[in-house]
Design an enzyme around this catalytic site. Structure first.
Site, PDB file in Angstrom:
ATOM      1  CG  HIS A 498      -1.716   1.206   1.450  1.00  0.00           C
ATOM      2  ND1 HIS A 498      -3.076   1.247   1.235  1.00  0.00           N
ATOM      3  CD2 HIS A 498      -1.381   2.452   1.874  1.00  0.00           C
ATOM      4  CE1 HIS A 498      -3.529   2.463   1.503  1.00  0.00           C
ATOM      5  NE2 HIS A 498      -2.517   3.215   1.898  1.00  0.00           N
ATOM      6  CD  GLU A 499       1.648   3.664   3.714  1.00  0.00           C
ATOM      7  OE1 GLU A 499       1.873   4.710   3.054  1.00  0.00           O
ATOM      8  OE2 GLU A 499       0.641   3.535   4.430  1.00  0.00           O
ATOM      9  CG  HIS A 502       0.480   6.355  -0.723  1.00  0.00           C
ATOM     10  ND1 HIS A 502      -0.605   6.955  -1.305  1.00  0.00           N
ATOM     11  CD2 HIS A 502       0.029   5.833   0.446  1.00  0.00           C
ATOM     12  CE1 HIS A 502      -1.664   6.803  -0.525  1.00  0.00           C
ATOM     13  NE2 HIS A 502      -1.312   6.118   0.534  1.00  0.00           N
ATOM     14  CG  HIS A 505       0.168   8.691  -7.071  1.00  0.00           C
ATOM     15  ND1 HIS A 505      -1.001   8.915  -6.373  1.00  0.00           N
ATOM     16  CD2 HIS A 505       0.049   9.437  -8.201  1.00  0.00           C
ATOM     17  CE1 HIS A 505      -1.780   9.731  -7.055  1.00  0.00           C
ATOM     18  NE2 HIS A 505      -1.158  10.079  -8.165  1.00  0.00           N
TER      19      HIS A 505
END
Length: 721
Positions: A498-499, A502, A505
């Site tokens: 998940h991290e 980011h 992104h």
């Protein structure tokens, strides 16, 4: 979650053109203060972590804010008529030194908050809020922005320039630029007071988390796996507690203890210590702080023309209004409660066999859920954990980045400065092109905030030359014995992905202006890419290569993989209820017209109103809810995880529909969407990716909940604006 400990100071670092200074002394010579010097070295320069000390921040902040003030003054004094170049782009360039200093301030705030830095933070939080308001509430500066906004030049700008112009005009407008002098004065006073309260809240929670429960004997370890015991032993040794074990008051330690400990008395003790952070009636109690924050936020919203804080906050999101956010939450809440009641019945049945007359309490849920999981699906988390070695999962996340986006990460630890010996660094390439650096900070330590987050030390831009992004992931895994592999849970592995989502992104960003780069998007969009990336953990390609037994090296058996896949909807009532209850309470708190409330009483009454199952507590209770009260990033915005998860489930469906979850065609669309950052309205970006608006049906299916005949959509009208 992105920057789980975001303070108003970190948020300021994301708005480089919007902060100036009050009267400040001349800048100190850069030779004496490395914070003020341009970053040196390869990759367009890197942070001088090895030269930074807490005592350097005050002078650096004063000098860099003075420089920014001069930059803003020059924009206002320009005798030429306002244009996009001499006003909007000039704002984008303003205060580059402050941007670097505030970025490092954020790193220390999240990761290295010793007593010396806490004092600096307390002193500077109100000053930085005032510095921001001096710019945002400047009538002469806003007049220039308004002129550009309404000028014929606007039609000739590129789409990205129009987006930046809209964002600049909208930010100033929403934050008070149109108010009268008295209202501006009061708004600035509120912002300064809130900044101090945010710092106070965060430091109190951090101090309450810097605690532990000591286990004195082997009997206290009953039921715990050896890997968990080793972690407790290492934590005790770190705290000079020889011959003992320490349960540190952080989720990555507490959850495994609650899952496996057969000592119900200790489970209750550990659970209460964790859930009562900030709510112990001592010097770290935050209830009075929250009771001051909420009325100030309500008053701020009224000044800005909104009926309550939630209405103001959501006016700039995909949801647009609290009512639309609530509609999604209500759609999911009803089946969630129904599922919890089913789960509790299963827990009660198995617990009754072991201990006749027992009634399930919150500290029993994870313990008996693990027993139900084993009984129903023959899945034992202890059987899984040896396959999730932290180092292997780090490499697995990078394999995902390569297979989906063509990124290659090469470790260069030792070649650039880091802020702690545990931090590692990777160079990131897209094909043959270097596109940034990735810093990994994986372990818990005193002075570091709990949870997991991503941070951007510097974001990408192509304005004034190509600027490479520098990003980090920050986790709180617990070290075992020296030299031993660190084993994590499946949930931890998904958090890691998940991290890293980011980080991807920010790394893939390809925009002109830094203010529009990467994760600088609406709060209820920013979690969408990260939540999509969690899905790749359990793909056969990842498991076959990286989920290998920590001792034998054997791949996870196919039968075990199939059992895990069959159990994916297990316990989703619990997972959804603890999150969604917190999101609902957040929205309800911030919908109060005056904000005047007893936080503890409101929490109890609101949970009773929605029918919160008594066997579950909110994931973050109000007195420790850092998302809400260490800044404004997620205040009235915790719903955004559900909004984003709806898009993530729908987006993952796009991959699955092709029959290939690594589909190059879908991956290319995903990559283009991430590269766009905030250069386009997020609803439009999603429609370009998916071909339609996201629907809630995929989310309900993933969680094993009933799907209504006419699934709802979470799209908002395009705002560009």
């Amino acid at each position: 979650m992105r920057i789980a400990l975001a303070s108003s100071l970190l948020l300021c670092a994301m708005m480089p053109a919007m902060v100036s200074a009050a009267d400040a002394p001349p800048a100190a010579p850069t030779a004496q203060n490395p914070l003020l010097a341009p970053w040196a070295g390869d990759y367009g320069g890197v942070p001088p972590f090895d030269k930074i000390k807490p005592e350097l921040f005050p002078a650096a902040l004063e000098a860099s804010l003075a420089e920014r003030r001069a930059d803003i003054a020059a924009i206002k004094a320009n005798p030429e008529p306002p244009t996009f170049a001499n006003t909007i782009e000039a704002l984008e360039r303003a205060g580059s030194t402050y941007q670097r200093v505030s970025s490092m301030f954020g790193v220390w705030s999240g990761n290295l908050k010793d007593e010396a830095f806490q004092q600096v933070e307390r002193d500077w939080a109100p000053k930085l809020a005032a510095a921001g308001d001096e710019i945002l509430l400047d009538s002469a500066l806003f007049a220039r922005i308004e002129t550009v906004w309404s000028s014929p030049e606007k039609a000739k700008l590129t789409p990205e320039q129009q987006r930046l112009l809209w964002r600049t005009y909208n930010n100033f407008s929403r934050l008070g630029a149109k108010l009268g002098p008295k209202e501006k004065e009061r708004l600035s006073a509120i912002n300064q007071e809130l900044a101090g309260l945010y710092t106070d809240f965060g430091q109190k929670v951090l101090n309450d988390e810097d605690s532990w429960i000591v286990l004195d004997s082997r009997a206290d370890l009953a039921g715990l796996p050896e890997g968990v015991i080793d972690g407790l032993k290492a934590a005790a040794e770190e705290r000079k507690l020889e011959g003992k074990w320490a349960v540190v008051n952080t989720r990555s330690v507490v959850d495994p203890f609650l899952t496996y400990s057969s000592r119900r008395d200790l489970r209750e003790k550990v659970w209460k210590a964790f859930k009562n952070r900030g709510d112990n009636g001592n010097q770290n109690d935050t209830n009075a702080t929250v009771a001051k924050i909420l009325p100030l936020r309500a008053e701020k919203a009224h000044l800005l023309g909104y009926p309550n804080y939630a209405a103001w906050k959501l006016s700039n999101t995909m949801a647009a209004t609290p009512e639309r956010a609530r509609a999604l939450m209500e759609t999911v809440w009803k089946p969630t409660v129904e599922r919890v009641h089913e789960e509790v019945a299963d827990l009660q049945a198995i617990a009754q066999k072991e201990t006749p007359g027992i009634t399930i309490e919150p500290w029993d849920y994870l313990y008996y859920a693990e027993k139900v999981r084993k009984a129903k699906y023959d899945v034992d988390q202890n059987e899984l954990k040896p396959y999730f070695n932290l180092e292997s999962m780090i490499q697995a996340s990078m394999f995902m980045a390569n297979k989906v986006y063509g990124l290659t990460l090469t470790e260069i630890t030792g070649k650039v400065p880091v802020f702690h010996p545990d931090v590692r660094v990777w160079q990131v390439k897209d094909g043959e092109k270097v596109i940034g650096l990735f810093y990994g900070d994986y372990f818990a330590r005193p002075g570091k905030g709990s949870g997991a987050w991503e941070n951007a030390y510097r974001q990408q831009a192509n304005f004034g030359g190509h600027i490479l992004p520098l990003v980090s992931n920050n986790n709180n895994f617990v070290k075992g014995k020296p030299g031993e592999k660190v084993l994590i849970s499946l949930d931890d592995a998904e958090t890691l992905f998940h991290e890293f989502g980011h980080a991807i992104h920010d790394l893939l960003s390809n925009v002109t202006y830094q203010s529009l780069a990467g994760t600088n998007t609406a709060t209820d969009f920013v979690e969408f890419p990260s939540q999509v990336h969690e899905h790749w953990v359990l793909t056969p390609e990842v498991l076959d290569r990286y989920a290998r037994h920590s001792q034998t090296g054997a791949p996870m058996p196919k039968a075990l993989v199939e059992k895990v896949q069959r159990s994916r909807t297990f316990n989703q009532g619990y997972v959804t209820a603890e999150y969604l209850s917190a999101a609902i309470v957040d929205m309800d708190l911030h919908s109060l017209p005056d904000g005047k409330v007893d936080p503890d009483a409101f929490e109890r009454e609101d949970l009773a109103r929605i029918g919160m199952p008594k066997e579950i507590a909110m994931r973050h209770r109000v007195p420790q809810f850092n998302h809400l009260f260490t800044g404004e990033g997620y205040a009235a915005g915790y719903y955004s995880y559900l909004w984003s998860d709806t898009m993530a489930a729908d987006g993952w469906q796009a991959f699955k529909e092709t029959g290939d979850v690594w589909s190059p065609k879908v991956a290319a669309k995903m990559k283009a969407m991430l590269a766009a950052g905030d250069s386009k309205d997020q609803a439009e970006l999603y429609r370009e990716f998916r071909g339609r608006d996201p629907e809630v049906s995929a989310l309900l299916e993933e969680r094993g909940f009933p799907v209504p005949p006419k699934p709802a959509s979470v799209a908002s009208p395009a705002k560009n604006r």
